[in-house]
Scaffold this motif. Structure first.
Motif, short mmCIF file in Angstrom:
data_model
loop_
_atom_site.label_atom_id
_atom_site.label_comp_id
_atom_site.label_asym_id
_atom_site.label_seq_id
_atom_site.Cartn_x
_atom_site.Cartn_y
_atom_site.Cartn_z
N SER A 75 -17.33 9.47 -2.85
CA SER A 75 -17.25 8.75 -1.56
C SER A 75 -16.08 7.78 -1.57
O SER A 75 -16.21 6.65 -1.12
CB SER A 75 -18.55 7.99 -1.33
N VAL A 76 -14.94 8.21 -2.06
CA VAL A 76 -13.77 7.34 -2.16
C VAL A 76 -12.62 7.97 -1.37
O VAL A 76 -12.31 9.15 -1.55
CB VAL A 76 -13.33 7.15 -3.63
N TYR A 77 -12.03 7.17 -0.50
CA TYR A 77 -10.89 7.64 0.28
C TYR A 77 -9.71 6.74 -0.01
O TYR A 77 -9.86 5.53 -0.17
CB TYR A 77 -11.21 7.60 1.78
N GLN A 78 -8.54 7.34 -0.10
CA GLN A 78 -7.33 6.59 -0.41
C GLN A 78 -6.37 6.67 0.76
O GLN A 78 -6.01 7.77 1.18
CB GLN A 78 -6.70 7.17 -1.68
N ALA A 79 -6.00 5.53 1.29
CA ALA A 79 -4.99 5.48 2.36
C ALA A 79 -3.62 5.68 1.73
O ALA A 79 -3.38 5.27 0.60
CB ALA A 79 -5.06 4.15 3.08
N ASN A 80 -2.73 6.32 2.47
CA ASN A 80 -1.36 6.47 1.97
C ASN A 80 -0.40 6.54 3.14
O ASN A 80 -0.81 6.49 4.30
CB ASN A 80 -1.23 7.68 1.04
N GLY A 81 0.87 6.66 2.84
CA GLY A 81 1.90 6.60 3.87
C GLY A 81 2.06 7.86 4.69
O GLY A 81 2.67 7.82 5.76
N SER A 82 1.50 8.99 4.25
CA SER A 82 1.78 10.21 5.00
C SER A 82 0.53 10.92 5.52
O SER A 82 0.54 11.43 6.62
CB SER A 82 2.57 11.18 4.12
N ASN A 83 -0.54 10.96 4.77
CA ASN A 83 -1.72 11.73 5.17
C ASN A 83 -2.80 10.89 5.83
O ASN A 83 -3.81 11.43 6.24
CB ASN A 83 -2.32 12.44 3.97
N GLY A 84 -2.66 9.60 5.87
CA GLY A 84 -3.71 8.75 6.44
C GLY A 84 -4.78 8.42 5.44
O GLY A 84 -4.79 7.35 4.88
N SER A 85 -5.70 9.34 5.18
CA SER A 85 -6.72 9.11 4.15
C SER A 85 -7.08 10.43 3.49
O SER A 85 -7.24 11.45 4.16
CB SER A 85 -7.97 8.47 4.76
N VAL A 86 -7.17 10.39 2.19
CA VAL A 86 -7.53 11.58 1.41
C VAL A 86 -8.63 11.19 0.44
O VAL A 86 -8.74 10.04 0.03
CB VAL A 86 -6.32 12.15 0.64
#
Length: 169
Positions: A75-86
């Motif tokens: 249940s962990v999501y990582q925000a990033n500069g291109s995909n939004g959240s993965v």
């Protein structure tokens, strides 16, 4: 299968000196074999504790970041500069504790990082632990002599959550 009335809890102990033959041989990237068939399926929350051996040449303000792949979706999501959240296998960071004689050990107590939730556990497959620098892409090494992370013992602590056989937990 047994009807559990109380929350079902279990721990998995991972020792970086007792890894699978498929492991890299580097404490920063360890693979462990585990028989999941002994564990009842269900929703679980997981936390971890970690105690490393001496990293005597540690000179850095970079904190080791721990990633865990069980073969189940966390249940962990990582925000990033291109995909939004993965979806991410990130489970937390380690603290550095300095001792006399320039000795540094990395550690994490069970309450130091947020719990990670799993809708279900894997039915088979290995456990993989990777420790990265804060950029999440470079395996952690010490600055002065580019040494790998020292050996460690890590405990994954699971507690079943939700409902079991109609009982709220």
């Amino acid at each position: 299968m047994t009807n559990y009335i109380k929350p079902y809890k279990f721990n998995i102990v991972l020792n970086s000196q007792q890894v699978s033959a498929a492991s890299s041989g580097n404490p920063n990237d360890c693979t462990y074999e585990f028989n999941w068939s002994n564990i009842p399926q269900g929703k679980y929350k997981m936390g971890f504790s970690y105690k490393g051996q001496n990293n005597s040449d540690f000179v850095s303000n970079d904190s080791p970041q721990v990633f865990l792949n069980l073969g189940a979706t966390p249940s962990v999501y990582q925000a990033n500069g291109s995909n939004g959240s993965v979806i991410s296998n990130y489970i937390g960071a380690l603290h550095a504790e300095t001792h006399a004689g320039a000795q540094v050990v990395f550690y994490a107590n069970l309450q130091d990082n947020p719990d990670v939730y799993y809708e279900h556990l894997p039915t088979s497959g290995p456990i993989r632990v990777q420790v990265f620098r804060s950029n999440f892409t470079t395996l952690f090494t010490t600055i002065t002599t580019n040494q790998d992370l020292a050996n460690y013992v890590m405990v994954l602590s699971f507690e079943q959550v939700g409902k079991i056989d109609g009982y709220n937990l």
